[in-house]
Design a protein around this motif. Structure first.
Motif, mmCIF file in Angstrom:
data_model
loop_
_atom_site.group_PDB
_atom_site.id
_atom_site.type_symbol
_atom_site.label_atom_id
_atom_site.label_comp_id
_atom_site.label_asym_id
_atom_site.label_seq_id
_atom_site.Cartn_x
_atom_site.Cartn_y
_atom_site.Cartn_z
ATOM 1 N N GLY A 98 0.797 -1.227 0.000
ATOM 2 C CA GLY A 98 0.000 0.000 0.000
ATOM 3 C C GLY A 98 0.823 1.267 0.000
ATOM 4 O O GLY A 98 0.271 2.364 0.082
ATOM 5 N N LYS A 99 2.156 1.147 -0.128
ATOM 6 C CA LYS A 99 3.008 2.341 -0.134
ATOM 7 C C LYS A 99 3.034 3.003 -1.507
ATOM 8 O O LYS A 99 3.369 4.175 -1.634
ATOM 9 C CB LYS A 99 4.428 1.972 0.301
ATOM 10 C CG LYS A 99 4.511 1.508 1.751
ATOM 11 C CD LYS A 99 5.945 1.221 2.155
ATOM 12 C CE LYS A 99 6.028 0.801 3.620
ATOM 13 N NZ LYS A 99 7.418 0.535 4.049
ATOM 14 N N LEU A 100 2.710 2.236 -2.536
ATOM 15 C CA LEU A 100 2.627 2.770 -3.891
ATOM 16 C C LEU A 100 1.354 2.262 -4.546
ATOM 17 O O LEU A 100 0.842 1.193 -4.208
ATOM 18 C CB LEU A 100 3.838 2.347 -4.725
ATOM 19 C CG LEU A 100 5.184 2.983 -4.371
ATOM 20 C CD1 LEU A 100 6.309 2.336 -5.180
ATOM 21 C CD2 LEU A 100 5.173 4.493 -4.595
ATOM 22 N N VAL A 101 0.869 3.036 -5.518
ATOM 23 C CA VAL A 101 -0.329 2.664 -6.271
ATOM 24 C C VAL A 101 0.025 2.700 -7.753
ATOM 25 O O VAL A 101 0.646 3.661 -8.230
ATOM 26 C CB VAL A 101 -1.487 3.639 -5.987
ATOM 27 C CG1 VAL A 101 -2.703 3.290 -6.846
ATOM 28 C CG2 VAL A 101 -1.851 3.632 -4.508
ATOM 29 N N GLN A 102 -0.359 1.664 -8.471
ATOM 30 C CA GLN A 102 -0.105 1.650 -9.904
ATOM 31 C C GLN A 102 -1.167 2.455 -10.640
ATOM 32 O O GLN A 102 -2.359 2.370 -10.323
ATOM 33 C CB GLN A 102 -0.094 0.218 -10.440
ATOM 34 C CG GLN A 102 0.278 0.138 -11.924
ATOM 35 C CD GLN A 102 0.345 -1.281 -12.443
ATOM 36 O OE1 GLN A 102 0.305 -2.222 -11.656
ATOM 37 N NE2 GLN A 102 0.456 -1.439 -13.748
ATOM 38 N N VAL A 103 -0.712 3.232 -11.616
ATOM 39 C CA VAL A 103 -1.633 4.024 -12.441
ATOM 40 C C VAL A 103 -1.370 3.707 -13.909
ATOM 41 O O VAL A 103 -0.345 3.144 -14.271
ATOM 42 C CB VAL A 103 -1.467 5.537 -12.177
ATOM 43 C CG1 VAL A 103 -1.795 5.865 -10.714
ATOM 44 C CG2 VAL A 103 -0.053 6.007 -12.523
ATOM 45 N N LEU A 104 -2.326 4.071 -14.733
ATOM 46 C CA LEU A 104 -2.214 3.851 -16.175
ATOM 47 C C LEU A 104 -1.883 2.389 -16.498
ATOM 48 O O LEU A 104 -1.094 2.100 -17.408
ATOM 49 C CB LEU A 104 -1.150 4.781 -16.782
ATOM 50 C CG LEU A 104 -1.444 6.288 -16.715
ATOM 51 C CD1 LEU A 104 -0.260 7.090 -17.232
ATOM 52 C CD2 LEU A 104 -2.694 6.627 -17.523
ATOM 53 N N GLU A 105 -2.537 1.468 -15.772
ATOM 54 C CA GLU A 105 -2.253 0.039 -15.954
ATOM 55 C C GLU A 105 -2.415 -0.435 -17.401
ATOM 56 O O GLU A 105 -1.575 -1.194 -17.901
ATOM 57 C CB GLU A 105 -3.155 -0.811 -15.050
ATOM 58 C CG GLU A 105 -2.869 -0.649 -13.568
ATOM 59 C CD GLU A 105 -3.814 0.358 -12.917
ATOM 60 O OE1 GLU A 105 -4.197 1.324 -13.598
ATOM 61 O OE2 GLU A 105 -4.151 0.161 -11.744
#
Length: 317
Positions: free
Chosen positions: A261-268
């Motif tokens: 939960g420290k990073l979130v993926q975007v534009l998968e």
């Protein structure tokens, strides 16, 4: 002036014959020790004396002795020849079994994910091999820098190298911290990146890498901007965790942080696929046993991993 392109006759020719005669004080005994005829031994000594420019032995019908020149030659030649023999034995030993120092040039990001478990098992299996890992983003010349092999992503390996796969292909994903996304919003399309703080990578050739994406099966590259330029992925990843901006990194190094939960993926949907990480080495030379053992170890671990993944995969009818 015409150049001489022939190899000069070896300065060591006849030295072993000389040392044997000097030890036995006999041409016949020296010939028997070296497995040649007495006449061949005499010829070798005459050739050596002609090259040196001085008589090395005093010969009579009953005995063989050293001249002053021969005695001085013996005092210098014997320890030097013994060192050469010892050097040959050391080199031969390294050429016959996995032993010695194995030097690998690797990028920092792959050390904890790919190499640490691999090196641990290799060192356990081959205790006579010392492994040196030089972690750097520089694209080094393996031969010039004295490395046995290197580790790099497939797209950066020269065509004249032999490559052995270390990982499956993986995606390059874009990640940001929850705090950054809450502050700046979540990009939905590649064009949105122009309005975001993007962490950039400077390659070893000095160029700043563009961000590569896959838009409807079409590869595109975008020049982004942001507050930080780094020369390795771990630094970019750490900055992304701290909320400095978005980072595009290999998926394997970010997976743990995303799960935590420290990073979130975007534009998968736009994440491009990369070829993966490979071990590479020059293919034009004979492999030393230490490198051959490491390559075989890599392949064995890779095959075991592939079988494990196959067992976990559902059967599709």
């Amino acid at each position: 002036m015409k150049q001489n392109f022939t190899v000069r006759q070896g300065a060591l020719d006849g030295v072993e014959a000389f040392l044997s005669v000097a030890e036995h004080r006999s041409f016949r005994k020296a010939a028997a020790q070296l497995g040649v005829t007495p006449s061949a031994m005499s010829q070798a000594i005459r050739t050596l004396e002609a090259r040196v420019g001085a008589a090395l032995f005093i010969r009579t019908t009953r005995s063989v002795g050293l001249t002053e020149a021969g005695d001085r030659f013996l005092s210098r030649a014997k320890p030097a020849f013994e060192e050469l023999v010892a050097a040959s034995e050391v080199a031969r030993d390294l050429g016959q079994r996995p032993a010695g120092l194995l030097r690998l040039a690797v990028p920092r990001a792959v050390v904890p994910i790919v190499l640490e478990p691999l090196i641990a098992s290799f060192c356990a299996d081959y205790p006579e091999v010392e492994v040196e890992i030089a972690a750097s983003e520089e694209m080094v010349d393996l031969a010039t820098a004295g490395f046995d092999a290197g580790v790099r992503m497939g797209q950066f390996i020269a065509a004249d190298m032999v490559a052995v796969r270390l990982t499956p292909p993986f995606r390059f994903i874009i990640v940001g911290s929850p705090a950054y996304l809450a502050r700046c919003g979540r990009p939905e399309r590649p064009d949105d990146l122009r309005h975001h703080a993007c962490l950039r990578l400077r390659r070893s050739n000095g160029a700043i890498a563009l961000w590569s994406l896959n838009d409807s099966n079409r590869a595109i590259e975008i020049a982004v901007s942001g507050p930080l330029i780094a020369n390795d992925f771990p630094t970019m990843l750490g900055a992304a965790v701290e909320g400095v901006g978005l980072a595009q990194v290999p998926a394997p190094i970010a997976t743990g942080l995303v799960k935590a939960g420290k990073l979130v993926q975007v534009l998968e949907p736009f994440a491009p696929m990369g070829p993966g990480v490979f071990l590479y080495y020059p293919g034009h030379r004979q492999l030393m046993p230490k490198l051959r053992a490491f390559i075989d170890h890599v392949k064995a671990r890779s095959n075991a991993g592939n079988k494990a993944r196959t067992r976990r995969s559902p059967i599709v009818s």
